[in-house]
Enzyme design. Structure first.
Site, short mmCIF file in Angstrom:
data_model
loop_
_atom_site.label_atom_id
_atom_site.label_comp_id
_atom_site.label_asym_id
_atom_site.label_seq_id
_atom_site.Cartn_x
_atom_site.Cartn_y
_atom_site.Cartn_z
N HIS A 1 0.65 11.74 -28.36
CA HIS A 1 0.49 10.38 -27.82
C HIS A 1 -0.18 9.46 -28.83
CE1 HIS A 1 0.88 11.24 -23.23
NE2 HIS A 1 2.02 11.01 -23.81
N HIS B 1 0.77 16.99 -26.62
CA HIS B 1 0.72 15.58 -26.23
C HIS B 1 -0.54 14.84 -26.66
CE1 HIS B 1 4.30 16.46 -24.04
NE2 HIS B 1 4.35 15.26 -23.51
N ASN C 1 0.24 19.34 -21.19
CA ASN C 1 -0.12 18.42 -22.28
C ASN C 1 0.02 19.06 -23.66
OD1 ASN C 1 -0.85 16.21 -20.64
ND2 ASN C 1 -2.72 17.31 -20.10
N GLU D 1 10.54 18.24 -24.71
CA GLU D 1 9.82 18.68 -23.50
C GLU D 1 10.32 20.05 -23.02
OE1 GLU D 1 7.18 17.26 -22.55
OE2 GLU D 1 7.34 15.18 -23.20
N GLU E 1 -4.08 17.96 -11.14
CA GLU E 1 -4.53 18.27 -12.50
C GLU E 1 -6.02 18.56 -12.60
OE1 GLU E 1 -2.29 16.62 -15.89
OE2 GLU E 1 -4.24 15.97 -16.61
N ARG F 1 0.81 -1.24 0.00
CA ARG F 1 0.00 0.00 0.00
C ARG F 1 0.84 1.27 0.00
NH1 ARG F 1 -2.83 -2.84 3.90
NH2 ARG F 1 -4.58 -3.97 3.01
N HIS G 1 9.07 9.51 -28.43
CA HIS G 1 8.16 10.43 -27.74
C HIS G 1 8.42 11.87 -28.22
CE1 HIS G 1 5.54 11.92 -24.64
NE2 HIS G 1 6.48 12.74 -24.20
N LYS H 1 3.31 11.90 -11.24
CA LYS H 1 2.46 10.98 -12.01
C LYS H 1 3.30 9.77 -12.35
CE LYS H 1 -0.44 14.15 -14.68
NZ LYS H 1 -0.74 14.49 -16.08
N LYS I 1 8.59 23.26 -14.37
CA LYS I 1 7.65 22.14 -14.20
C LYS I 1 7.17 22.05 -12.75
CE LYS I 1 6.08 17.67 -14.98
NZ LYS I 1 6.15 16.40 -15.66
N ARG J 1 -2.32 22.47 -14.65
CA ARG J 1 -1.34 21.42 -14.94
C ARG J 1 -1.57 20.83 -16.33
NH1 ARG J 1 1.08 16.49 -11.20
NH2 ARG J 1 2.32 15.65 -12.88
N1 GLY Z 1 5.92 11.87 -13.90
C1 GLY Z 1 5.69 12.97 -14.73
C2 GLY Z 1 4.67 13.90 -14.22
O1 GLY Z 1 4.21 13.78 -13.11
O2 GLY Z 1 4.26 14.79 -14.93
#
Ligand code: GLY
Length: 347
Positions: free
Chosen positions: A242, A238, A235, A175, A227, A111, A252, A133, A217, A231
């Protein structure tokens, strides 16, 4: 030995310690080696074998195709074999695939256990390791399953970049250019004055660019960690990117470069951006493609499954001007029409 300089970033539930100017051999000063398990890939392991001596290491096959549940299951089995417990810390050493897998596995094992990252690619240094993320792909859907959970530390040793292949440099710059486009015209101008070769040769310029990008960032993520708002700006390029990446043999960086070109074109049409030619020029200077015809039907089918879609409207990221990204609501149907028009223009 003097203690290592760290920059602390406070996120909602966690402080992330960032060690810029670090050197791998000092990693043991910030973690207990006996309780640490490194997760890395074969490429990083082979290129830096001597660094990993005396550490517990799990080595994975390299590549996005391994960012899947089967790898998670295999790593969890190895963690059980290592008798990993709640005091164990996982350290992801590698590019974005490794940091994603490590963060995700650490978030679900027992967990949730502690984790940190040593990003070894430019892309991971400026983007993938920052933001919390962490997730895996499901079939052709990228990052379909995952969590938002911050690492305890980010540890930067620019020496890892010495073995980085050219395509990986361009992936990182895609990026970096994205961050500049949506957030910071000064960084954009700095990039415009240079090119990929110059930055690779000039360590202090490279360091400056990496630091600026980490701060850009972190700033966006801190303001909207989960998000619900701005945030989403990250994208930029993207959504189409993607979809292209899953349908074609593109890296990428290449995919989001093409995505940024479409998004810039859309920005001129919808919100009056001027100077999209400057964006194209910068992308070219950093080794990225800007023209590519695609099968709209195929790509659109993936694109409309994008996680950010709400009912019939999508939040598409466009530029008001260079350095100012905004969220633009667009219907799925209108987007389809724009894509057809854009694709028809490409020779
Ligand atoms: N791991 C990339 C982000 O959180 O945007």
């Amino acid at each position: 030995m003097t203690s290592m300089k760290k920059t602390r970033f406070q996120f909602s539930q966690k402080i992330v310690d960032c060690y810029f100017d670090a050197s791998f051999k000092r990693l043991e000063e910030i973690v207990n080696k006996d309780k640490a398990i490194i997760i890395t890939d074969e490429n990083v392991f082979v290129a830096h074998k001597s660094k990993f001596k005396k550490w517990n290491v799990i080595t994975l096959k390299a590549g996005e195709e391994y960012k899947v549940q089967a790898t998670v299951d295999a790593v969890i089995a190895q963690l059980i074999e290592f008798s990993a417990d709640r005091q164990t810390i996982l350290i992801g050493i590698g590019g974005g695939v490794i940091t994603d897998l490590t963060g995700y596995i650490a978030s679900i094992y027992m967990r949730g256990i502690d984790f940190g990252f040593v990003p070894t690619s430019l892309l991971a240094m400026v983007d993938a390791s920052i933001g919390g993320k962490n997730g895996i792909d499901v079939g052709e859907y990228k990052n379909m399953v995952g969590v938002i959970r911050q690492p305890s530390f980010l540890f930067y040793d620019l020496d890892f970049l010495k073995t980085l292949p050219d395509t990986e440099w361009s992936n990182g710059f895609a990026e970096i250019i994205k961050h500049a486009c949506i957030l910071d015209s000064k960084t954009f101008s700095l990039l415009e004055k240079s090119n990929i070769g110059k930055v690779k040769r000039d360590k202090s310029l490279l360091r400056d660019i990496i630091l600026r990008n980490v701060k850009l960032k972190v700033g966006v993520v801190k303001a909207d960690e989960f998000e619900t708002g701005n945030r989403k700006l990250l994208n930029f390029g993207h959504t189409l990117g993607h979809a292209l990446e899953t349908q074609y043999e593109l890296t990428h960086g290449q995919a989001i470069s093409l995505g940024m070109i479409f998004a810039s074109w859309l920005s001129e049409k919808t919100v009056g951006l001027k100077g999209s030619d400057r964006i194209e020029k910068v992308l070219i200077e950093y080794g990225l493609p800007t023209r590519g015809k695609f099968d709209v039907k195929k790509v659109f089918n993936v694109l409309k499954m994008d996680k950010k879609r709400v009912n019939k409207d999508m939040s598409y990221i466009v530029l008001k001007k260079i350095g100012v990204g905004i969220i633009h609501k667009i219907s799925v149907d209108a987007l389809h029409e724009h894509l057809v028009e854009f694709n028809n223009m490409i020779k």
